[in-house]
Write an enzyme that holds these catalytic residues in place. Structure first.
Site, mmCIF file in Angstrom:
data_model
loop_
_atom_site.group_PDB
_atom_site.id
_atom_site.type_symbol
_atom_site.label_atom_id
_atom_site.label_comp_id
_atom_site.label_asym_id
_atom_site.label_seq_id
_atom_site.Cartn_x
_atom_site.Cartn_y
_atom_site.Cartn_z
ATOM 1 N N ASP A 57 41.302 65.700 9.102
ATOM 2 C CA ASP A 57 42.122 65.999 7.927
ATOM 3 C C ASP A 57 42.418 67.493 7.827
ATOM 4 O O ASP A 57 43.538 67.896 7.479
ATOM 5 C CB ASP A 57 41.398 65.543 6.656
ATOM 6 C CG ASP A 57 41.376 64.029 6.509
ATOM 7 O OD1 ASP A 57 42.071 63.343 7.285
ATOM 8 O OD2 ASP A 57 40.649 63.538 5.619
ATOM 9 N N ASP A 76 54.166 64.168 17.289
ATOM 10 C CA ASP A 76 52.902 63.436 17.261
ATOM 11 C C ASP A 76 51.813 64.296 17.893
ATOM 12 O O ASP A 76 52.001 64.837 18.995
ATOM 13 C CB ASP A 76 53.036 62.121 18.025
ATOM 14 C CG ASP A 76 51.851 61.199 17.777
ATOM 15 O OD1 ASP A 76 51.737 60.671 16.662
ATOM 16 O OD2 ASP A 76 51.031 61.021 18.702
ATOM 17 N N GLU A 106 49.172 60.695 12.324
ATOM 18 C CA GLU A 106 49.350 62.084 12.775
ATOM 19 C C GLU A 106 50.769 62.347 13.258
ATOM 20 O O GLU A 106 51.029 63.311 13.976
ATOM 21 C CB GLU A 106 48.355 62.405 13.892
ATOM 22 C CG GLU A 106 48.501 61.570 15.147
ATOM 23 C CD GLU A 106 47.702 60.285 15.104
ATOM 24 O OE1 GLU A 106 47.502 59.691 16.176
ATOM 25 O OE2 GLU A 106 47.269 59.867 14.011
#
Length: 310
Positions: free
Chosen positions: A200, A183, A226
Site C-alpha cells: 500500500d 501496471d 496495481e
C-alpha cells in the site's frame, strides 16, 4: 427562485435582484462565505471552484480561467464577474448560449444563491455561497464518490465516465486523445515478501509521483489493483509515448520508505491514441491500450509499448 435580467448599471445599492439586503449580502461575501460554482453535469462533474474578485472566463480554451471541455462549450463561452457584493454572469457571444435557470441571457445577469447555469449542451453549474464547513463537506462528499480511498487517485467509475466524455469530444472535434495503462511489475512479490501495508505504501507514493508529473487537466485513476490509467487530452501518440517513458523512468528511480525498508518498483505501460486507433467506443480504446500493456510485459517488463488498431 426569481430570475432577474437587470444589468449591472441598474443594480440597486440597497437591495440585490433577489431582494437580499446589501448589508446581509456583504456579510456573506466579505465574511466567511465565498461565491462558488459547482459542476453538476458534464465532464468536470463534482468539481467546485471558488470565484476570485474580478473576472472568471468559462470555456474550453486552454487559457480559460475555468476550463470546461464539453459538448457545445465555446472557447470563451461566458464570464462570471465578482464586483462589490455581487456576482454577475454574461455570455461572450457563445455559439450555443448561456442559460440561467433555463432562461437564455442576452445581457449581464445578477446571480443569487442556488442559481443554475447552463453552458453548452451538457454542462450545468450551480452558483452558491459556501463557508469553510460547506467546502469541507463538499470535498469529503466528492472525494468519497470520485476517489480511490487508498491512493486518492480518481476511481474507475469516474475514469470511465471521463474517458467517455473525452472520446466523444475528440471524435466530434477531430482532436487527439491518448490513453496510458500502467501496471506495476511483479507487484505481488512486494505484498508476499513485505506485507500488504508495504505494498500500500508503494502504491500511495507512486500515485503521488504520477499526479505531480502530469498536467492538471490529465486524469490519473486507479483502474484496478496495481493498474493505473491516465487520460491525456489533446496529446497525440508520439508525445504520449515520450511521456509514458518519462513516467516509467520516474517510477524506476523512486524509492518508497516503509519503516526500515527502501522499496522500489518498475512499471510496464501500454499506450493507445485516437484517431491513430480508429475506435468508436471507450471499450475499444481500453482494449488497444491493454494489448499494448501486455506486449510490454511479454517483451520483458519495465518498458513502454504501443498497439494501433485499424
Amino acid at each position: 427562485m426569481r430570475y432577474d435580467t437587470r444589468v449591472a448599471d441598474d443594480w440597486d445599492e440597497e437591495t440585490t435582484s433577489a431582494g437580499i439586503d446589501v448589508e446581509e449580502l456583504a456579510g456573506i461575501v466579505d465574511g466567511k462565505k465565498r461565491p462558488c460554482v459547482t459542476v453538476l453535469t458534464g465532464a468536470a462533474s463534482g468539481e467546485m471552484f471558488k470565484l476570485p474578485r474580478g473576472n472568471t472566463v468559462l470555456g474550453r480554451a486552454p487559457n480559460a480561467d475555468l476550463r470546461l471541455v464539453d459538448d457545445g462549450v465555446s472557447r470563451h463561452h461566458a464570464r462570471l464577474r465578482f464586483e462589490g457584493n455581487q456576482v454577475w454572469v454574461d455570455d461572450l457571444e457563445s455559439r450555443n448560449g448561456t442559460f440561467v435557470n433555463g432562461h437564455k441571457i442576452d445581457k449581464p445577469v445578477a446571480l443569487t444563491d442556488g442559481d443554475k447555469l447552463q453552458v453548452g449542451r451538457t454542462t450545468v453549474l450551480r452558483f452558491a455561497y459556501h463557508d469553510d464547513l460547506d467546502e469541507t463537506f463538499h470535498e469529503n462528499l466528492m472525494s468519497s464518490a470520485l476517489r480511490d480511498p487508498l491512493t486518492r487517485l480518481f476511481n474507475k467509475r469516474y475514469f470511465l465516465d471521463r474517458l467517455d466524455s473525452e472520446l466523444k469530444f475528440a471524435r466530434r472535434h477531430g482532436a487527439s486523445l491518448s490513453l496510458l495503462l500502467l501496471d506495476l511489475d511483479h507487484f505481488k512479490r512486494v505484498n508476499d515478501t513485505h506485507g500488504h501495508l508495504a505494498g500500500d505504501a508503494v502504491l500511495v507514493n507512486l500515485s503521488d509521483v504520477l499526479v505531480k508529473a502530469v498536467r492538471n487537466e490529465d486524469v490519473v485513476a486507479r483502474f484496478g489493483g496495481e493498474e493505473i490509467g491516465i487520460i491525456l487530452r489533446a496529446i497525440p501518440l508520439e508525445p504520449a509515448l515520450q511521456l509514458a517513458d518519462r513516467l516509467r523512468r520516474l517510477i524506476e528511480s523512486t524509492v518508497t520508505l516503509h519503516g526500515d525498508l527502501e522499496l522500489r518498483a518498475t512499471a510496464s505501460i501500454g499506450a493507445a491514441e485516437y484517431p491513430t486507433s480508429k475506435v468508436e467506443t471507450i471499450e475499444a480504446l481500453i482494449e488497444s491500450a491493454d494489448k499494448a500493456l501486455y506486449r510490454a510485459k511479454d517483451a520483458g517488463r519495465n518498458r513502454v509499448s504501443r498497439l494501433t488498431l485499424p
